[in-house]
Design a protein around this motif. Sequence first.
Motif, PDB file in Angstrom:
ATOM      1  N   UNK A  34      18.107  32.569  37.569  1.00  0.00           N
ATOM      2  CA  UNK A  34      17.505  33.883  37.711  1.00  0.00           C
ATOM      3  C   UNK A  34      16.528  33.921  38.872  1.00  0.00           C
ATOM      4  N   UNK A  35      16.577  35.015  39.637  1.00  0.00           N
ATOM      5  CA  UNK A  35      15.627  35.260  40.715  1.00  0.00           C
ATOM      6  C   UNK A  35      15.001  36.624  40.451  1.00  0.00           C
ATOM      7  N   UNK A  36      13.669  36.660  40.317  1.00  0.00           N
ATOM      8  CA  UNK A  36      12.959  37.883  39.965  1.00  0.00           C
ATOM      9  C   UNK A  36      12.465  38.589  41.224  1.00  0.00           C
ATOM     10  N   UNK A  37      12.768  39.874  41.309  1.00  0.00           N
ATOM     11  CA  UNK A  37      12.295  40.732  42.396  1.00  0.00           C
ATOM     12  C   UNK A  37      11.289  41.700  41.798  1.00  0.00           C
ATOM     13  N   UNK A  38      10.004  41.459  42.008  1.00  0.00           N
ATOM     14  CA  UNK A  38       8.959  42.333  41.484  1.00  0.00           C
ATOM     15  C   UNK A  38       8.704  43.440  42.503  1.00  0.00           C
ATOM     16  N   UNK A  39       8.976  44.683  42.134  1.00  0.00           N
ATOM     17  CA  UNK A  39       8.812  45.791  43.063  1.00  0.00           C
ATOM     18  C   UNK A  39       7.336  46.109  43.247  1.00  0.00           C
ATOM     19  N   UNK A  40       6.896  46.084  44.472  1.00  0.00           N
ATOM     20  CA  UNK A  40       5.486  46.282  44.792  1.00  0.00           C
ATOM     21  C   UNK A  40       4.986  47.623  44.268  1.00  0.00           C
ATOM     22  N   UNK A  41       3.820  47.583  43.618  1.00  0.00           N
ATOM     23  CA  UNK A  41       3.243  48.790  43.058  1.00  0.00           C
ATOM     24  C   UNK A  41       3.708  49.094  41.656  1.00  0.00           C
ATOM     25  N   UNK A  42       4.714  48.365  41.170  1.00  0.00           N
ATOM     26  CA  UNK A  42       5.236  48.594  39.819  1.00  0.00           C
ATOM     27  C   UNK A  42       5.149  47.331  38.967  1.00  0.00           C
ATOM     28  N   UNK A  48       5.602  36.786  35.646  1.00  0.00           N
ATOM     29  CA  UNK A  48       6.851  36.055  35.454  1.00  0.00           C
ATOM     30  C   UNK A  48       6.644  34.565  35.738  1.00  0.00           C
ATOM     31  N   UNK A  49       5.600  34.028  35.140  1.00  0.00           N
ATOM     32  CA  UNK A  49       5.301  32.607  35.327  1.00  0.00           C
ATOM     33  C   UNK A  49       6.481  31.757  34.864  1.00  0.00           C
ATOM     34  N   UNK A  50       6.842  30.788  35.687  1.00  0.00           N
ATOM     35  CA  UNK A  50       7.953  29.906  35.348  1.00  0.00           C
ATOM     36  C   UNK A  50       9.289  30.380  35.873  1.00  0.00           C
ATOM     37  N   UNK A  51       9.323  31.579  36.478  1.00  0.00           N
ATOM     38  CA  UNK A  51      10.555  32.103  37.058  1.00  0.00           C
ATOM     39  C   UNK A  51      10.442  32.083  38.580  1.00  0.00           C
ATOM     40  N   UNK A  52      11.559  31.814  39.237  1.00  0.00           N
ATOM     41  CA  UNK A  52      11.587  31.936  40.697  1.00  0.00           C
ATOM     42  C   UNK A  52      11.605  33.408  41.071  1.00  0.00           C
ATOM     43  N   UNK A  53      10.929  33.766  42.167  1.00  0.00           N
ATOM     44  CA  UNK A  53      10.947  35.143  42.607  1.00  0.00           C
ATOM     45  C   UNK A  53       9.782  35.451  43.515  1.00  0.00           C
ATOM     46  N   UNK A  54       9.692  36.701  43.944  1.00  0.00           N
ATOM     47  CA  UNK A  54       8.593  37.149  44.786  1.00  0.00           C
ATOM     48  C   UNK A  54       8.513  38.667  44.716  1.00  0.00           C
ATOM     49  N   UNK A  55       7.450  39.209  45.268  1.00  0.00           N
ATOM     50  CA  UNK A  55       7.265  40.653  45.312  1.00  0.00           C
ATOM     51  C   UNK A  55       7.894  41.217  46.590  1.00  0.00           C
ATOM     52  N   UNK A  56       8.527  42.371  46.450  1.00  0.00           N
ATOM     53  CA  UNK A  56       9.135  43.053  47.582  1.00  0.00           C
ATOM     54  C   UNK A  56       8.722  44.525  47.578  1.00  0.00           C
ATOM     55  N   UNK A  57       8.488  45.068  48.769  1.00  0.00           N
ATOM     56  CA  UNK A  57       8.395  46.510  48.930  1.00  0.00           C
ATOM     57  C   UNK A  57       9.814  47.070  49.028  1.00  0.00           C
ATOM     58  N   UNK A  58       9.970  48.374  48.760  1.00  0.00           N
ATOM     59  CA  UNK A  58      11.287  48.984  48.877  1.00  0.00           C
ATOM     60  C   UNK A  58      11.800  48.884  50.309  1.00  0.00           C
ATOM     61  N   UNK A  59      10.887  48.904  51.267  1.00  0.00           N
ATOM     62  CA  UNK A  59      11.294  48.796  52.654  1.00  0.00           C
ATOM     63  C   UNK A  59      11.727  47.405  53.063  1.00  0.00           C
ATOM     64  N   UNK A  60      11.661  46.455  52.149  1.00  0.00           N
ATOM     65  CA  UNK A  60      12.085  45.079  52.427  1.00  0.00           C
ATOM     66  C   UNK A  60      13.452  44.778  51.831  1.00  0.00           C
TER      67      UNK A  60
END
Length: 282
Positions: A34-42, A48-60
Motif C-alpha cells: 500500500x502507498x498512501x496519498x494524503x491530499x493536502x488540506x484534507x 498513517x504511521x507505519x504506512x508508506x506514503x506522502x502528502x500531495x497537492x492536487x496540482x502534483x
Amino acid sequence: MSGAGTEGRLALVAGSGDYPLKVAQAARAQGRELYVVALSGAADIGDFAGFEGREYRLGQLGAFMDEVKRRRISDIVMIGALPRPSFGALAPELSTLKYLPHFARAFKGGDDHLLRGVVSFFEGQGLVVRGAAEIAPEIVAGSGPMGRTMPTAPAMEAAERGFALLDAISPFDIGQAAVIADHRVVAVEAAEGTDAMLERVAAMVKSGRLRIGKGDGVLVKAPKRNQDLRVDMPAVGVDTVVRAVEAGLSGIAVRTGAVLVGDRATLAARADAAGLFVVGVP
C-alpha cells in the motif's frame, strides 16, 4: 489472500475523516502493498504511521503518476471527504500540465460529472479503480437494525418515501439525504452536506417553525441513481447520530451495501444510548 480487490499494489488517495485509515488498515490486513496519498488540506500523512506514503497537492498529479509508475502500482482506491476544488486554483506543477485538458472537461459539470472524469482518467492510465467497500466491506451498512433500537412501521414507511424522493431527484445531482416527518418532506440535502442539513432542521425545531412528534422524523441516506460507489459512497457516522438527535428525529435509514457506516458497533451503541434507530434497508 486472493480474489478481486485483493491483488496488485494499491494506492490509497486519502481525503479527510476516519475512513481512509480504516481502509488502509484493512488493506494491510489482507497483505496488500500500500502507498498512501494524503491530499493536502484534507488528510494528514502523520495519521498513517507505519504506512508508506506522502502528502500531495492536487496540482502534483504528475508527481503522483510518476510514483505510480515507479512503484508499479496497479490499483487505486479513493476515500474520504474533499471539498470540490476550483480548477483555477490547482497550481499545477510542470509534470501535471499534460493532464489538464482532461480535467478541464471534467470540471464542466456537477460533482458526479467531475468524479466520472477522475475515474476515467485513472482508468485511462491503466489503473484499476477499486471501491472502499471492496477493500473493507466491514465499514459498509448491512441489512436490518444495527442496534437494539427498532424502527416502527410508520418510521419505515417514512423511510421508503424518503428513498423514493432521493431516487426521483437523483438526475439533478442534488444530494444524498433527506428528512421526512409528519408525512412530508422536511429537508433535502444540497451542497451544504448532511450535517448542515440536520443543523438546519434542528434550528427550525428550536425556533418553533417545525414540530416533530415523538417517534417521528427519519433521516434517509442513499446514493444517487447510477452513482459510482467506488469513488462517491454516502456515509453516516457518530456525528450524524448526534445531529439527528439534536434535530429531534427518531432514526436513520440507509441503503444496504451502499452507505459507509464505519465501526458499526460504535455507531449502534451511540444510537442506542440516544434512543435512535439506525437501519439498513435493502
